[in-house]
Design a protein around this motif. Structure first.
Motif, PDB file in Angstrom:
ATOM      1  N   GLY A  44      10.205 -14.209   6.494  1.00  0.00           N
ATOM      2  CA  GLY A  44       9.388 -13.020   6.349  1.00  0.00           C
ATOM      3  C   GLY A  44       8.448 -12.865   7.528  1.00  0.00           C
ATOM      4  N   ASP A  45       8.056 -11.620   7.799  1.00  0.00           N
ATOM      5  CA  ASP A  45       7.044 -11.360   8.813  1.00  0.00           C
ATOM      6  C   ASP A  45       5.662 -11.465   8.174  1.00  0.00           C
ATOM      7  N   LEU A  46       4.641 -11.437   9.007  1.00  0.00           N
ATOM      8  CA  LEU A  46       3.274 -11.552   8.520  1.00  0.00           C
ATOM      9  C   LEU A  46       2.435 -10.431   9.122  1.00  0.00           C
ATOM     10  N   LEU A  47       1.683  -9.753   8.274  1.00  0.00           N
ATOM     11  CA  LEU A  47       0.749  -8.721   8.706  1.00  0.00           C
ATOM     12  C   LEU A  47      -0.652  -9.306   8.746  1.00  0.00           C
ATOM     13  N   LEU A  48      -1.343  -9.119   9.865  1.00  0.00           N
ATOM     14  CA  LEU A  48      -2.766  -9.446   9.969  1.00  0.00           C
ATOM     15  C   LEU A  48      -3.507  -8.117  10.040  1.00  0.00           C
ATOM     16  N   ILE A  49      -4.259  -7.815   9.004  1.00  0.00           N
ATOM     17  CA  ILE A  49      -4.861  -6.495   8.815  1.00  0.00           C
ATOM     18  C   ILE A  49      -6.380  -6.621   8.876  1.00  0.00           C
ATOM     19  N   ARG A  50      -7.009  -5.801   9.700  1.00  0.00           N
ATOM     20  CA  ARG A  50      -8.475  -5.753   9.762  1.00  0.00           C
ATOM     21  C   ARG A  50      -8.917  -4.404   9.200  1.00  0.00           C
ATOM     22  N   LYS A  51      -9.567  -4.427   8.078  1.00  0.00           N
ATOM     23  CA  LYS A  51      -9.962  -3.197   7.380  1.00  0.00           C
ATOM     24  C   LYS A  51     -11.041  -2.453   8.170  1.00  0.00           C
ATOM     25  N   ARG A  52     -10.819  -1.150   8.418  1.00  0.00           N
ATOM     26  CA  ARG A  52     -11.794  -0.332   9.137  1.00  0.00           C
ATOM     27  C   ARG A  52     -12.648   0.516   8.215  1.00  0.00           C
ATOM     28  N   LYS A  53     -12.066   0.931   7.099  1.00  0.00           N
ATOM     29  CA  LYS A  53     -12.789   1.817   6.189  1.00  0.00           C
ATOM     30  C   LYS A  53     -12.253   1.655   4.783  1.00  0.00           C
ATOM     31  N   PRO A  54     -13.046   2.041   3.783  1.00  0.00           N
ATOM     32  CA  PRO A  54     -12.577   1.917   2.390  1.00  0.00           C
ATOM     33  C   PRO A  54     -11.395   2.844   2.123  1.00  0.00           C
ATOM     34  N   ILE A  55     -10.564   2.428   1.183  1.00  0.00           N
ATOM     35  CA  ILE A  55      -9.460   3.271   0.731  1.00  0.00           C
ATOM     36  C   ILE A  55      -9.453   3.271  -0.795  1.00  0.00           C
ATOM     37  N   PRO A  56      -8.919   4.328  -1.395  1.00  0.00           N
ATOM     38  CA  PRO A  56      -8.842   4.340  -2.863  1.00  0.00           C
ATOM     39  C   PRO A  56      -7.786   3.359  -3.360  1.00  0.00           C
ATOM     40  N   LEU A  57      -7.973   2.910  -4.573  1.00  0.00           N
ATOM     41  CA  LEU A  57      -6.984   2.054  -5.212  1.00  0.00           C
ATOM     42  C   LEU A  57      -5.803   2.905  -5.647  1.00  0.00           C
ATOM     43  N   ALA A  58      -4.616   2.520  -5.236  1.00  0.00           N
ATOM     44  CA  ALA A  58      -3.414   3.246  -5.649  1.00  0.00           C
ATOM     45  C   ALA A  58      -3.270   3.180  -7.170  1.00  0.00           C
ATOM     46  N   PRO A  59      -2.686   4.204  -7.786  1.00  0.00           N
ATOM     47  CA  PRO A  59      -2.541   4.199  -9.252  1.00  0.00           C
ATOM     48  C   PRO A  59      -1.721   2.996  -9.706  1.00  0.00           C
ATOM     49  N   PRO A  60      -2.010   2.491 -10.911  1.00  0.00           N
ATOM     50  CA  PRO A  60      -1.185   1.396 -11.435  1.00  0.00           C
ATOM     51  C   PRO A  60       0.247   1.853 -11.615  1.00  0.00           C
ATOM     52  N   LEU A  61       1.158   0.909 -11.461  1.00  0.00           N
ATOM     53  CA  LEU A  61       2.552   1.235 -11.692  1.00  0.00           C
ATOM     54  C   LEU A  61       2.776   1.541 -13.162  1.00  0.00           C
ATOM     55  N   MET A  62       3.793   2.288 -13.448  1.00  0.00           N
ATOM     56  CA  MET A  62       4.086   2.656 -14.828  1.00  0.00           C
ATOM     57  C   MET A  62       4.254   1.391 -15.670  1.00  0.00           C
ATOM     58  N   MET A  63       3.577   1.367 -16.814  1.00  0.00           N
ATOM     59  CA  MET A  63       3.706   0.211 -17.705  1.00  0.00           C
ATOM     60  C   MET A  63       5.160   0.073 -18.139  1.00  0.00           C
ATOM     61  N   ARG A  64       5.667  -1.102 -17.963  1.00  0.00           N
ATOM     62  CA  ARG A  64       7.073  -1.328 -18.257  1.00  0.00           C
ATOM     63  C   ARG A  64       7.234  -2.123 -19.540  1.00  0.00           C
ATOM     64  N   GLU A  65       8.353  -2.782 -19.678  1.00  0.00           N
ATOM     65  CA  GLU A  65       8.669  -3.422 -20.952  1.00  0.00           C
ATOM     66  C   GLU A  65       7.991  -4.781 -21.092  1.00  0.00           C
ATOM     67  N   LEU A  66       7.776  -5.156 -22.340  1.00  0.00           N
ATOM     68  CA  LEU A  66       7.104  -6.413 -22.656  1.00  0.00           C
ATOM     69  C   LEU A  66       8.128  -7.546 -22.692  1.00  0.00           C
ATOM     70  N   TRP A  67       7.806  -8.625 -21.961  1.00  0.00           N
ATOM     71  CA  TRP A  67       8.655  -9.813 -21.942  1.00  0.00           C
ATOM     72  C   TRP A  67       7.890 -10.990 -22.521  1.00  0.00           C
TER      73      TRP A  67
END
Length: 317
Positions: free
Chosen positions: A182-205
């Protein structure tokens, strides 16, 4: 004895990786590399239990976020970033190894970004361009989004993964003869971002661990016809020959093991209740099953793993 103490008694070693968790584990060199990048920073880790164990042994300030409770990490909150909200905590650094699918990836990265301040660091694995036919295009979309709120550096082939047993079971059609990279991302945050919506609730295991062996059963309220476990029409006997979440027929799997054994279940609630019985052990499981129509479970590798206790939990996937 409270449940936490009981769980610690039952779980003395790591369980086998389970395909439902997208559980590919880093090689030792990759654990060391990521740990070195984090250094002495306080760090929240999403889906990186091996790195969390390494840093915790060094007495670093860390917090592991992982829905799988059997990780042998003391500072661990059982959350799923795909659905749950991030804790109200701030760290110098976040490190994550999300499942390699864009919709999950974006949610996990936005989740991690909520836990570091501006100019904070995010370390994240990334799928290589040969992962699937659409991988390169998906990478460009992700990187374009990242560059809108952060500075990004890519290190190619920076991490290597051990091959889990469930992938070995599917290795013939995959033709894989080398470790997954796998590759690796090194990310330096510049500004706030909104939280992406939660994924659709799926089935219970419902999940059961018999020492190292793991079993997952999809919960179904309604059932008709004769209860039991039957072969999946696209499996080879009991074995599922894929490691992809997008594999044809995956939605029909009702029971799934850490050895990539799969089946279709009728009467899942009864089977779940049976496995939740306090009488279940490797000595008496045959006796528990012989008065049911779930005897085919005895053909699975569960019989190769002597156990005295069953650890259990549940999640959505």
């Amino acid at each position: 004895m409270n449940s936490e103490t009981e769980n610690e008694r039952i779980v003395a070693t790591l369980v086998e990786p389970h395909p439902l968790d997208s559980d590919w584990r880093f090689c030792t060199s990759s654990i060391q590399r990521i740990s070195s990048l984090i250094g002495t920073q306080s760090c929240i880790l999403l889906g990186m239990p091996s790195v969390a164990r390494q840093l915790e042994s060094q007495r670093s300030r860390i917090l592991l976020i992982d829905r799988q409770p059997l990780q042998l990490v003391k500072s661990h909150i059982y959350l799923d970033p795909s659905f749950d909200s991030p804790p109200d905590l701030t760290f110098d650094c976040a490190a994550l190894d999300p499942p390699w699918y864009p919709e999950i990836f974006l949610r996990w990265l936005a989740w991690a970004a909520q836990t570091v301040g501006n100019r904070g660091t995010i370390i994240c694995t990334l799928w290589p361009i040969d992962t699937r036919p659409s991988a390169e295009q998906e990478r460009w979309g992700l990187l374009s989004w990242l560059e809108s709120w952060s500075d990004v550096t890519i290190i190619t082939e920076a991490v290597a993964y051990e091959t889990p047993f469930f992938e070995l079971q599917a290795s013939a059609p995959l033709g894989r003869t080398h470790p997954r990279l796998g590759d690796l991302l090194l990310i330096r945050k510049r500004k706030p971002i909104p939280l992406a919506p939660p994924l659709m609730m799926r089935e219970l295991w419902y999940r059961f661990s018999f020492r190292s062996y793991q079993l997952a059963i999809r919960h179904q309220q309604a059932s008709s016809g004769k209860e039991g476990i039957k072969h999946h029409p696209l499996a080879n006997n009991w074995l599922w020959k894929s490691v992809s979440r997008r594999a044809k027929g995956i939605e029909a799997i009702d029971i799934w093991s850490s050895r990539n054994e799969v089946g279709i279940v009728n009467g899942a609630v009864k089977l779940i209740n049976l496995l939740q019985s306090k009488n279940i052990s490797s000595i008496n499981i045959r006796k528990e099953l012989e008065n049911t129509n779930f005897l085919s479970l005895l053909e699975w590798k569960i019989m190769d793993t002597p156990f005295e206790d069953v650890f259990q939990w549940k999640h959505r996937a």
